[in-house]
Design a protein around this motif. Structure first.
Motif, PDB file in Angstrom:
ATOM      1  N   LYS A  45       0.829  -1.203   0.000  1.00 11.85           N
ATOM      2  CA  LYS A  45       0.000   0.000   0.000  1.00 11.85           C
ATOM      3  C   LYS A  45       0.866   1.256   0.000  1.00 11.85           C
ATOM      4  O   LYS A  45       0.529   2.258  -0.640  1.00 11.85           O
ATOM      5  CB  LYS A  45      -0.930   0.005   1.207  1.00 11.85           C
ATOM      6  CG  LYS A  45      -1.851  -1.210   1.311  1.00 11.85           C
ATOM      7  CD  LYS A  45      -2.664  -1.458   0.060  1.00 11.85           C
ATOM      8  CE  LYS A  45      -3.642  -2.622   0.263  1.00 11.85           C
ATOM      9  NZ  LYS A  45      -4.273  -3.064  -0.991  1.00 11.85           N
ATOM     10  N   THR A 199      -9.095  -5.290   1.575  1.00 13.76           N
ATOM     11  CA  THR A 199      -7.929  -4.809   0.821  1.00 13.76           C
ATOM     12  C   THR A 199      -6.695  -5.687   1.022  1.00 13.76           C
ATOM     13  O   THR A 199      -5.640  -5.391   0.461  1.00 13.76           O
ATOM     14  CB  THR A 199      -7.544  -3.365   1.217  1.00 13.76           C
ATOM     15  OG1 THR A 199      -7.001  -3.369   2.544  1.00 13.76           O
ATOM     16  CG2 THR A 199      -8.728  -2.422   1.132  1.00 13.76           C
ATOM     17  N   PHE A 221      -9.582   2.480  -2.938  1.00 11.84           N
ATOM     18  CA  PHE A 221      -8.373   3.263  -3.172  1.00 11.84           C
ATOM     19  C   PHE A 221      -8.613   4.394  -4.169  1.00 11.84           C
ATOM     20  O   PHE A 221      -7.909   5.406  -4.129  1.00 11.84           O
ATOM     21  CB  PHE A 221      -7.214   2.359  -3.586  1.00 11.84           C
ATOM     22  CG  PHE A 221      -6.295   2.068  -2.425  1.00 11.84           C
ATOM     23  CD1 PHE A 221      -6.763   1.342  -1.337  1.00 11.84           C
ATOM     24  CD2 PHE A 221      -5.003   2.555  -2.384  1.00 11.84           C
ATOM     25  CE1 PHE A 221      -5.948   1.112  -0.237  1.00 11.84           C
ATOM     26  CE2 PHE A 221      -4.187   2.331  -1.297  1.00 11.84           C
ATOM     27  CZ  PHE A 221      -4.664   1.611  -0.219  1.00 11.84           C
TER      28      PHE A 221
END
Length: 233
Positions: A45, A199, A221
Protein backbone atom coordinates in the motif's frame (compact mmCIF):
# COMPACT_ATOMS: atom_id res chain seq x y z
CA UNK A 1 12.33 2.52 -0.11
CA UNK A 2 13.92 1.51 3.14
CA UNK A 3 13.39 0.32 6.69
CA UNK A 4 13.61 3.10 9.28
CA UNK A 5 14.29 2.61 12.96
CA UNK A 6 12.86 5.13 15.40
CA UNK A 7 12.38 5.45 19.14
CA UNK A 8 9.31 5.93 21.32
CA UNK A 9 9.89 6.01 25.09
CA UNK A 10 13.30 4.40 24.61
CA UNK A 11 11.92 1.43 22.68
CA UNK A 12 12.94 0.70 19.09
CA UNK A 13 10.35 0.50 16.35
CA UNK A 14 10.90 -0.19 12.66
CA UNK A 15 8.88 1.54 9.95
CA UNK A 16 9.02 1.43 6.16
CA UNK A 17 9.54 4.58 4.09
CA UNK A 18 8.89 5.10 0.38
CA UNK A 19 9.45 8.34 -1.55
CA UNK A 20 7.94 9.07 -4.97
CA UNK A 21 10.72 8.98 -7.55
CA UNK A 22 12.21 12.32 -8.49
CA UNK A 23 10.18 14.37 -6.04
CA UNK A 24 10.92 16.30 -2.87
CA UNK A 25 9.02 18.44 -0.36
CA UNK A 26 5.94 16.24 -0.76
CA UNK A 27 3.07 15.47 1.64
CA UNK A 28 3.42 12.32 3.72
CA UNK A 29 0.92 9.55 4.39
CA UNK A 30 1.48 7.54 7.55
CA UNK A 31 0.18 3.97 7.34
CA UNK A 32 -1.07 2.01 10.37
CA UNK A 33 -0.77 -1.76 10.16
CA UNK A 34 -3.23 -4.58 10.78
CA UNK A 35 -3.10 -6.90 13.77
CA UNK A 36 -0.11 -8.89 12.50
CA UNK A 37 2.22 -5.90 12.51
CA UNK A 38 3.96 -4.18 9.61
CA UNK A 39 3.91 -6.70 6.76
CA UNK A 40 4.20 -6.86 2.98
CA UNK A 41 0.57 -5.72 2.74
CA UNK A 42 1.33 -2.32 4.28
CA UNK A 43 4.50 -2.06 2.20
CA UNK A 44 2.47 -2.74 -0.94
CA UNK A 45 0.00 0.00 0.00
CA UNK A 46 2.92 2.35 0.70
CA UNK A 47 4.15 1.66 -2.82
CA UNK A 48 0.77 2.64 -4.25
CA UNK A 49 0.73 5.89 -2.28
CA UNK A 50 4.24 6.80 -3.45
CA UNK A 51 4.32 5.50 -7.02
CA UNK A 52 0.72 6.05 -8.11
CA UNK A 53 -0.42 8.96 -5.92
CA UNK A 54 2.89 10.84 -5.71
CA UNK A 55 3.16 11.24 -1.93
CA UNK A 56 5.72 10.02 0.58
CA UNK A 57 4.53 6.98 2.53
CA UNK A 58 5.65 5.84 5.97
CA UNK A 59 4.32 2.55 7.32
CA UNK A 60 4.38 2.86 11.12
CA UNK A 61 5.09 0.14 13.70
CA UNK A 62 3.25 0.05 17.04
CA UNK A 63 4.54 -3.34 18.25
CA UNK A 64 8.30 -2.88 18.22
CA UNK A 65 11.10 -3.97 15.91
CA UNK A 66 10.83 -7.63 15.01
CA UNK A 67 7.48 -8.15 16.73
CA UNK A 68 5.16 -9.61 14.12
CA UNK A 69 2.39 -12.19 14.22
CA UNK A 70 1.82 -15.05 11.78
CA UNK A 71 -0.93 -17.03 13.53
CA UNK A 72 -4.27 -15.89 14.92
CA UNK A 73 -2.97 -16.48 18.43
CA UNK A 74 0.22 -14.49 17.85
CA UNK A 75 -1.66 -11.59 16.27
CA UNK A 76 -4.16 -11.48 19.13
CA UNK A 77 -1.34 -11.50 21.67
CA UNK A 78 0.23 -8.49 19.97
CA UNK A 79 -2.95 -6.51 19.36
CA UNK A 80 -5.03 -7.10 22.49
CA UNK A 81 -2.81 -5.22 24.98
CA UNK A 82 -2.96 -2.08 22.83
CA UNK A 83 -6.64 -2.50 22.00
CA UNK A 84 -7.15 -2.51 25.76
CA UNK A 85 -4.88 0.50 26.39
CA UNK A 86 -5.82 3.07 23.82
CA UNK A 87 -3.78 5.83 25.46
CA UNK A 88 -0.63 3.75 24.94
CA UNK A 89 -1.66 2.98 21.36
CA UNK A 90 -2.20 6.68 20.68
CA UNK A 91 1.23 7.51 22.12
CA UNK A 92 2.94 4.99 19.86
CA UNK A 93 1.02 6.30 16.85
CA UNK A 94 2.15 9.83 17.70
CA UNK A 95 5.73 8.55 17.70
CA UNK A 96 5.24 6.92 14.31
CA UNK A 97 3.75 10.10 12.90
CA UNK A 98 6.69 12.12 14.20
CA UNK A 99 9.09 9.67 12.51
CA UNK A 100 7.14 9.98 9.25
CA UNK A 101 7.37 13.78 9.33
CA UNK A 102 11.09 13.63 10.07
CA UNK A 103 12.03 11.80 6.86
CA UNK A 104 14.05 13.60 4.20
CA UNK A 105 12.00 15.11 1.40
CA UNK A 106 8.77 15.28 3.41
CA UNK A 107 6.65 18.39 3.81
CA UNK A 108 5.84 17.94 7.51
CA UNK A 109 3.04 20.51 7.33
CA UNK A 110 1.01 18.19 5.10
CA UNK A 111 0.39 14.81 6.72
CA UNK A 112 -2.42 12.28 6.63
CA UNK A 113 -2.83 8.76 7.97
CA UNK A 114 -4.44 5.61 6.61
CA UNK A 115 -4.88 2.24 8.27
CA UNK A 116 -6.19 -1.26 7.78
CA UNK A 117 -8.18 -3.45 10.21
CA UNK A 118 -6.56 -2.72 13.61
CA UNK A 119 -4.78 0.07 11.77
CA UNK A 120 -8.16 1.44 10.76
CA UNK A 121 -9.01 1.76 14.43
CA UNK A 122 -5.57 3.28 14.98
CA UNK A 123 -6.03 6.15 12.53
CA UNK A 124 -9.51 6.88 13.88
CA UNK A 125 -7.83 7.16 17.28
CA UNK A 126 -5.31 9.59 15.77
CA UNK A 127 -8.27 11.78 14.82
CA UNK A 128 -9.87 11.29 18.24
CA UNK A 129 -6.62 12.22 19.99
CA UNK A 130 -6.09 15.34 17.89
CA UNK A 131 -2.84 14.24 16.25
CA UNK A 132 -1.45 16.72 13.74
CA UNK A 133 -2.88 15.24 10.54
CA UNK A 134 -5.10 16.91 7.97
CA UNK A 135 -7.13 13.76 7.47
CA UNK A 136 -7.35 10.03 8.20
CA UNK A 137 -8.74 7.11 6.19
CA UNK A 138 -9.81 3.83 7.78
CA UNK A 139 -10.12 0.66 5.69
CA UNK A 140 -12.20 -2.18 7.13
CA UNK A 141 -11.29 -0.78 10.53
CA UNK A 142 -12.64 -1.54 13.95
CA UNK A 143 -14.84 1.39 14.91
CA UNK A 144 -15.19 1.23 18.70
CA UNK A 145 -14.82 4.47 20.66
CA UNK A 146 -11.69 5.14 22.73
CA UNK A 147 -12.52 4.91 26.46
CA UNK A 148 -9.82 7.45 27.33
CA UNK A 149 -11.41 10.14 25.12
CA UNK A 150 -15.01 10.52 26.22
CA UNK A 151 -15.89 13.43 23.91
CA UNK A 152 -13.42 13.62 21.03
CA UNK A 153 -13.13 16.90 19.16
CA UNK A 154 -12.39 15.75 15.63
CA UNK A 155 -10.47 18.31 13.59
CA UNK A 156 -9.12 16.01 10.87
CA UNK A 157 -11.24 15.09 7.88
CA UNK A 158 -12.28 11.45 8.05
CA UNK A 159 -12.83 8.80 5.37
CA UNK A 160 -14.16 5.37 6.37
CA UNK A 161 -14.11 2.55 3.81
CA UNK A 162 -16.28 -0.18 5.29
CA UNK A 163 -17.30 -3.68 4.27
CA UNK A 164 -21.01 -3.93 5.07
CA UNK A 165 -20.67 -7.66 5.78
CA UNK A 166 -17.75 -7.14 8.18
CA UNK A 167 -18.54 -9.23 11.29
CA UNK A 168 -16.07 -7.19 13.36
CA UNK A 169 -17.82 -3.87 12.66
CA UNK A 170 -21.58 -4.55 12.51
CA UNK A 171 -24.14 -1.91 11.46
CA UNK A 172 -24.68 -0.76 15.04
CA UNK A 173 -20.99 0.18 15.23
CA UNK A 174 -21.37 2.25 12.06
CA UNK A 175 -24.31 4.12 13.57
CA UNK A 176 -22.38 4.62 16.81
CA UNK A 177 -19.35 6.21 15.15
CA UNK A 178 -21.63 8.44 13.06
CA UNK A 179 -23.05 9.71 16.34
CA UNK A 180 -19.61 9.98 17.97
CA UNK A 181 -18.18 11.96 15.06
CA UNK A 182 -21.18 14.26 14.74
CA UNK A 183 -20.02 17.71 13.68
CA UNK A 184 -16.81 16.47 12.11
CA UNK A 185 -16.10 16.41 8.37
CA UNK A 186 -16.56 12.67 7.86
CA UNK A 187 -17.65 10.43 5.01
CA UNK A 188 -18.31 6.71 4.88
CA UNK A 189 -18.49 4.35 1.91
CA UNK A 190 -20.05 0.94 2.57
CA UNK A 191 -19.14 -1.83 0.13
CA UNK A 192 -22.13 -4.14 -0.03
CA UNK A 193 -20.37 -7.43 -0.90
CA UNK A 194 -17.27 -6.84 1.23
CA UNK A 195 -16.18 -8.45 4.48
CA UNK A 196 -13.31 -7.61 6.82
CA UNK A 197 -9.81 -7.37 5.27
CA UNK A 198 -11.18 -6.60 1.81
CA UNK A 199 -7.93 -4.81 0.82
CA UNK A 200 -5.65 -7.56 2.17
CA UNK A 201 -4.47 -9.65 -0.76
CA UNK A 202 -4.59 -13.34 0.10
CA UNK A 203 -7.16 -13.00 2.90
CA UNK A 204 -9.61 -15.90 2.60
CA UNK A 205 -10.80 -16.99 6.05
CA UNK A 206 -14.55 -17.34 5.66
CA UNK A 207 -14.96 -18.51 9.26
CA UNK A 208 -13.47 -15.26 10.58
CA UNK A 209 -15.04 -13.14 7.83
CA UNK A 210 -11.68 -11.91 6.53
CA UNK A 211 -11.89 -12.06 2.73
CA UNK A 212 -10.06 -10.10 0.02
CA UNK A 213 -12.33 -8.37 -2.48
CA UNK A 214 -10.60 -6.98 -5.56
CA UNK A 215 -13.47 -4.68 -6.51
CA UNK A 216 -13.77 -3.15 -3.04
CA UNK A 217 -9.98 -2.81 -2.85
CA UNK A 218 -9.84 -0.96 -6.17
CA UNK A 219 -12.87 1.22 -5.49
CA UNK A 220 -11.81 2.17 -1.98
CA UNK A 221 -8.37 3.26 -3.17
CA UNK A 222 -9.98 5.36 -5.89
CA UNK A 223 -11.90 7.12 -3.12
CA UNK A 224 -8.65 7.46 -1.17
CA UNK A 225 -6.86 9.09 -4.10
CA UNK A 226 -9.59 11.72 -4.36
CA UNK A 227 -9.61 12.23 -0.58
CA UNK A 228 -5.84 12.77 -0.39
CA UNK A 229 -5.85 15.13 -3.38
CA UNK A 230 -8.43 17.26 -1.56
CA UNK A 231 -6.44 17.21 1.69
CA UNK A 232 -3.16 18.19 0.06
CA UNK A 233 -4.48 20.70 -2.47
Amino acid sequence: MSAVEYQVDGKTYEGWFVMPEGKTNVPVVAIAHAWGGLTDNEKQKAGIVAKEFGYAAFAMDVYGKGKRGTTVEECQALMNPLAGDRAELQKRLAGGLAAAKAQAGVDASKAAAIGFCFGGLSVLDMARAGHDVIGVASFHGLLGAAPNIAEPKIKAKVLIEHGWLDPMAPPEDVLAIAKEFHGADWQLHAHGHAYHSFTTQGANNKEMGTIYDADADRRSFAYLKTFLAELFA
